[in-house]
Design a protein around this motif. Structure first.
Motif, PDB file in Angstrom:
ATOM      1  N   CYS A   1      -4.702 -11.282 -14.075  1.00 55.23           N
ATOM      2  CA  CYS A   1      -4.297  -9.886 -14.233  1.00 55.23           C
ATOM      3  C   CYS A   1      -3.225  -9.744 -15.312  1.00 55.23           C
ATOM      4  N   ASP A   2      -2.396 -10.762 -15.454  1.00 55.50           N
ATOM      5  CA  ASP A   2      -1.402 -10.729 -16.515  1.00 55.50           C
ATOM      6  C   ASP A   2      -2.092 -10.718 -17.880  1.00 55.50           C
ATOM      7  N   GLN A   3      -3.108 -11.570 -18.046  1.00 61.28           N
ATOM      8  CA  GLN A   3      -3.838 -11.602 -19.320  1.00 61.28           C
ATOM      9  C   GLN A   3      -4.569 -10.279 -19.566  1.00 61.28           C
ATOM     10  N   LEU A   4      -5.169  -9.739 -18.498  1.00 61.23           N
ATOM     11  CA  LEU A   4      -5.873  -8.458 -18.624  1.00 61.23           C
ATOM     12  C   LEU A   4      -4.901  -7.355 -19.041  1.00 61.23           C
ATOM     13  N   SER A   5      -3.723  -7.384 -18.422  1.00 63.44           N
ATOM     14  CA  SER A   5      -2.720  -6.364 -18.696  1.00 63.44           C
ATOM     15  C   SER A   5      -2.257  -6.441 -20.159  1.00 63.44           C
ATOM     16  N   GLN A   6      -2.086  -7.665 -20.653  1.00 63.90           N
ATOM     17  CA  GLN A   6      -1.715  -7.831 -22.070  1.00 63.90           C
ATOM     18  C   GLN A   6      -2.782  -7.233 -22.981  1.00 63.90           C
ATOM     19  N   LEU A   7      -4.045  -7.447 -22.607  1.00 60.68           N
ATOM     20  CA  LEU A   7      -5.146  -6.920 -23.426  1.00 60.68           C
ATOM     21  C   LEU A   7      -5.178  -5.396 -23.383  1.00 60.68           C
TER      22      LEU A   7
ATOM     23  N   SER B   1     -13.335 -11.698 -25.298  1.00 61.16           N
ATOM     24  CA  SER B   1     -14.641 -11.024 -25.227  1.00 61.16           C
ATOM     25  C   SER B   1     -14.937 -10.530 -23.809  1.00 61.16           C
ATOM     26  N   PHE B   2     -14.343 -11.178 -22.790  1.00 60.06           N
ATOM     27  CA  PHE B   2     -14.563 -10.731 -21.408  1.00 60.06           C
ATOM     28  C   PHE B   2     -14.082  -9.304 -21.200  1.00 60.06           C
ATOM     29  N   PHE B   3     -13.061  -8.905 -21.964  1.00 60.36           N
ATOM     30  CA  PHE B   3     -12.504  -7.564 -21.798  1.00 60.36           C
ATOM     31  C   PHE B   3     -13.547  -6.497 -22.141  1.00 60.36           C
ATOM     32  N   ASP B   4     -14.266  -6.710 -23.252  1.00 64.22           N
ATOM     33  CA  ASP B   4     -15.289  -5.741 -23.668  1.00 64.22           C
ATOM     34  C   ASP B   4     -16.428  -5.664 -22.660  1.00 64.22           C
TER      35      ASP B   4
ATOM     36  N   HIS C   1      -2.715  -3.411 -23.071  1.00 65.05           N
ATOM     37  CA  HIS C   1      -1.659  -2.857 -23.918  1.00 65.05           C
ATOM     38  C   HIS C   1      -1.943  -3.081 -25.404  1.00 65.05           C
ATOM     39  N   LYS C   2      -2.532  -4.245 -25.705  1.00 62.22           N
ATOM     40  CA  LYS C   2      -2.912  -4.531 -27.086  1.00 62.22           C
ATOM     41  C   LYS C   2      -3.945  -3.507 -27.559  1.00 62.22           C
ATOM     42  N   ARG C   3      -4.945  -3.240 -26.718  1.00 61.93           N
ATOM     43  CA  ARG C   3      -6.000  -2.304 -27.103  1.00 61.93           C
ATOM     44  C   ARG C   3      -5.448  -0.879 -27.206  1.00 61.93           C
ATOM     45  N   ARG C   4      -4.521  -0.562 -26.319  1.00 61.06           N
ATOM     46  CA  ARG C   4      -3.923   0.775 -26.368  1.00 61.06           C
ATOM     47  C   ARG C   4      -3.206   0.973 -27.699  1.00 61.06           C
ATOM     48  N   LEU C   5      -2.449  -0.075 -28.096  1.00 60.31           N
ATOM     49  CA  LEU C   5      -1.708   0.007 -29.363  1.00 60.31           C
ATOM     50  C   LEU C   5      -2.652   0.151 -30.551  1.00 60.31           C
ATOM     51  N   SER C   6      -3.816  -0.534 -30.449  1.00 55.64           N
ATOM     52  CA  SER C   6      -4.757  -0.477 -31.572  1.00 55.64           C
ATOM     53  C   SER C   6      -5.579   0.811 -31.523  1.00 55.64           C
ATOM     54  N   GLY C   7      -5.312   1.673 -30.517  1.00 49.76           N
ATOM     55  CA  GLY C   7      -5.958   2.986 -30.453  1.00 49.76           C
ATOM     56  C   GLY C   7      -7.420   2.953 -30.069  1.00 49.76           C
TER      57      GLY C   7
ATOM     58  N   GLY D   1     -22.329  -5.646 -12.593  1.00 49.50           N
ATOM     59  CA  GLY D   1     -22.905  -5.870 -13.918  1.00 49.50           C
ATOM     60  C   GLY D   1     -22.737  -7.332 -14.298  1.00 49.50           C
ATOM     61  N   GLU D   2     -22.649  -7.570 -15.586  1.00 46.85           N
ATOM     62  CA  GLU D   2     -22.530  -8.933 -16.087  1.00 46.85           C
ATOM     63  C   GLU D   2     -21.259  -9.604 -15.548  1.00 46.85           C
ATOM     64  N   THR D   3     -21.394 -10.849 -15.142  1.00 45.19           N
ATOM     65  CA  THR D   3     -20.243 -11.647 -14.690  1.00 45.19           C
ATOM     66  C   THR D   3     -19.494 -12.175 -15.921  1.00 45.19           C
ATOM     67  N   VAL D   4     -18.164 -12.208 -15.841  1.00 47.76           N
ATOM     68  CA  VAL D   4     -17.405 -12.747 -16.976  1.00 47.76           C
ATOM     69  C   VAL D   4     -16.564 -13.945 -16.537  1.00 47.76           C
ATOM     70  N   SER D   5     -16.170 -14.740 -17.514  1.00 47.00           N
ATOM     71  CA  SER D   5     -15.243 -15.847 -17.254  1.00 47.00           C
ATOM     72  C   SER D   5     -13.946 -15.545 -17.985  1.00 47.00           C
ATOM     73  N   ILE D   6     -12.830 -15.714 -17.295  1.00 51.55           N
ATOM     74  CA  ILE D   6     -11.534 -15.523 -17.959  1.00 51.55           C
ATOM     75  C   ILE D   6     -10.916 -16.894 -18.188  1.00 51.55           C
ATOM     76  N   PRO D   7     -10.801 -17.309 -19.451  1.00 53.52           N
ATOM     77  CA  PRO D   7     -10.235 -18.630 -19.751  1.00 53.52           C
ATOM     78  C   PRO D   7      -8.711 -18.574 -19.870  1.00 53.52           C
ATOM     79  N   TYR D   8      -8.072 -19.704 -19.614  1.00 50.90           N
ATOM     80  CA  TYR D   8      -6.629 -19.822 -19.865  1.00 50.90           C
ATOM     81  C   TYR D   8      -6.343 -19.583 -21.344  1.00 50.90           C
ATOM     82  N   TRP D   9      -5.292 -18.833 -21.633  1.00 49.90           N
ATOM     83  CA  TRP D   9      -4.861 -18.666 -23.011  1.00 49.90           C
ATOM     84  C   TRP D   9      -3.810 -19.715 -23.353  1.00 49.90           C
TER      85      TRP D   9
END
Lengths: 306, 306
Positions: free
Chosen positions: B194-200, B144-147, B202-208, B128-136
């Motif tokens: 993958c660390d950034q993805l993993s943080q997201l 937005s890449f997560f969505d 868990h953040k999304r899980r917490l926000s339900g 599908g659509e290609t995403v870019s993961i930027p440094y945080w």
């Protein structure tokens, strides 16, 4: 060693320097000759490489993998593929077979239509799922690609449509006879693809499908012919106009763009006879009219249900 | 004539024969040096081409287009780009400028990461659509890449994640001083991504968020390092494991696969230490548990609403 080497977009000189060095020194070199075409003909390739090539048709690749990989433990064997080696599933199958036989392999990448379509100015990361549009006949008119195009449009993503290639297809008559005979090769044009798309648009409209307003005859589409060749042609126009357009010799590819970025529009304008922004506006007006009509229909339906 | 020439995946010999011929005869040859990197260094390129190159950094390309295109009406000028010329927007901008000045241009295509990732065995038309993961950093953590990854997963499409490259970034201190100083170059690793993805996750899980069950720490991901180079490395493992993995030198790319075709699994297995099918099953079990938990939560919420 077994090499799978991408030839790029079809000119003999599109091979990479690394690829050419390998081709020159290999003991056997196969040229895959059925999922795509060398527009230049294999004789020109042989001349440029200064060596003979073994043409590998579908039968050889799908049932003669052992022959192709024969003694690749001890000598160098190359398998040439138009575009990039990973364009077609059959070639990953060959690599799986090499792996099973413990034959080391190396892949030499090259351009393929999947990335070269960037030449029309649309950004590659704004593309959604790629679809294939097959030739229809009286009994078989698959249309799953249509839903994928709509899904991409809904998500604001462009769609690359790969158009059907029929090379070395056995004639119906020869399937039951001993002597295999083949249909002349066929390559789908942008015009034919748009004609099939247009038929689907009208079929879906008649069946009252809700999402057809995203895609109608006024949508801008982009036709690309002979990408990467000197005679390359790119044309942006409405789907309706593309049905009547002749982009010349194969291969053709078609793009259904979603909403475009201003920079994409600016670049694409050079391939469009009319004002591209105006064309887009018109398509959107049609879209709104369609939504209005649809809502009216739905309203009257729900009223009659009351 | 103005040429934009793709260099492919980074080895000097990845240039096409056509591209090399043009480079050798041009009056000026620029090497784009900020949206990607020549892993080999530009000196090796100069040696291989037997001619000097002009390094074109962001400043030159974005504000010195006139210099680059100077007298290209009458002499041949080439602009070299790692990968395929249409990988970055800035290069289409250069071509628009050429068009405005009535300078004829030609594009020499090559492999780019967008098609070379096929080497892991996943089919390009299943992406599908290609995403870019930027440094945080502490103040800026875009997600937005997560969505987009989730949207691809919902449609059964793989996601290619292009990982951030920071080359010639001015230091914060030098922005206000006269002398521009630059940060050392940084290239995001699969581990960091993958660390950034993993943080997201868990953040999304917490926000339900409802759709997080499609993507969790147990999902299989594919890390690719130095694609097309001799030291190329591909690793398929769980997201959790990838966080701890070191795939070595840049460039890295990451793929989040959706449901895979058996043939894709068969090919990918060679890059996975565990049984890939088992890994996928485990991820799916987690997914089901998540759905169950989610439904329980929703049930209890709706009960409390009654």
């Amino acid at each position: 060693m077994f090499y799978v080497i991408g030839l790029g977009l079809g000119d003999p000189k599109d091979i990479t320097v690394k690829g050419l060095e390998i081709v020159k020194r290999c003991e056997r070199v196969y040229l895959e000759s059925y999922t795509s075409i060398m527009t230049c003909g294999h004789e020109k390739l042989e001349e440029f490489y200064g060596r003979p090539l073994i043409l590998a048709d579908r039968e050889l690749v799908e049932s003669g993998a052992d022959d192709i990989l024969h003694n690749a433990h001890s000598v160098e064997v190359a398998f040439l593929v138009v575009g990039d080696p990973f364009g077609a599933t059959t070639h990953t199958d060959l690599l799986i077979r090499a792996k099973e036989k413990n034959i080391p392999y190396q892949v030499i990448h090259n351009a393929s239509i999947m990335n070269a379509i960037g030449c029309c100015g649309l950004q590659l990361y704004h593309f959604g799922e790629t679809v294939s549009i097959p030739y229809w006949d009286a009994n078989w008119q698959p249309d799953s690609f249509f839903d994928k195009i709509i899904a991409n449009l809904e998500h604001g993503l462009h769609t690359l449509c790969l158009l059907d290639i029929r090379v070395k297809e056995p004639t119906l008559a020869s399937l039951t006879s001993k002597k295999r005979e083949y249909e002349p090769p066929r390559f789908m044009s942008c015009s034919t693809a748009c004609d099939q798309l247009s038929q689907l648009i009208h079929k879906r409209r008649l069946s009252g499908e809700a999402k057809h307003h995203l895609f109608n005859d006024r949508n801008v589409v982009i036709g690309l012919a002979r990408v990467g060749h000197e005679s390359q042609e790119i044309k942006a126009c409405t789907l309706k106009e593309m049905k009547q357009s002749d982009l010349g010799d194969p291969l053709h590819s078609l793009i259904i763009p979603a909403e475009m970025h201003p920079m994409e529009v600016e670049f694409l304008q050079q391939f469009c006879d009319e004002d591209l922004k105006e064309l887009q506006k018109k398509a959107r007006r049609d879209e709104l009219t369609s939504i209005f009509k649809l809502e009216t229909t739905l309203d009257s339906t729900s009223n009659s249900n009351n």
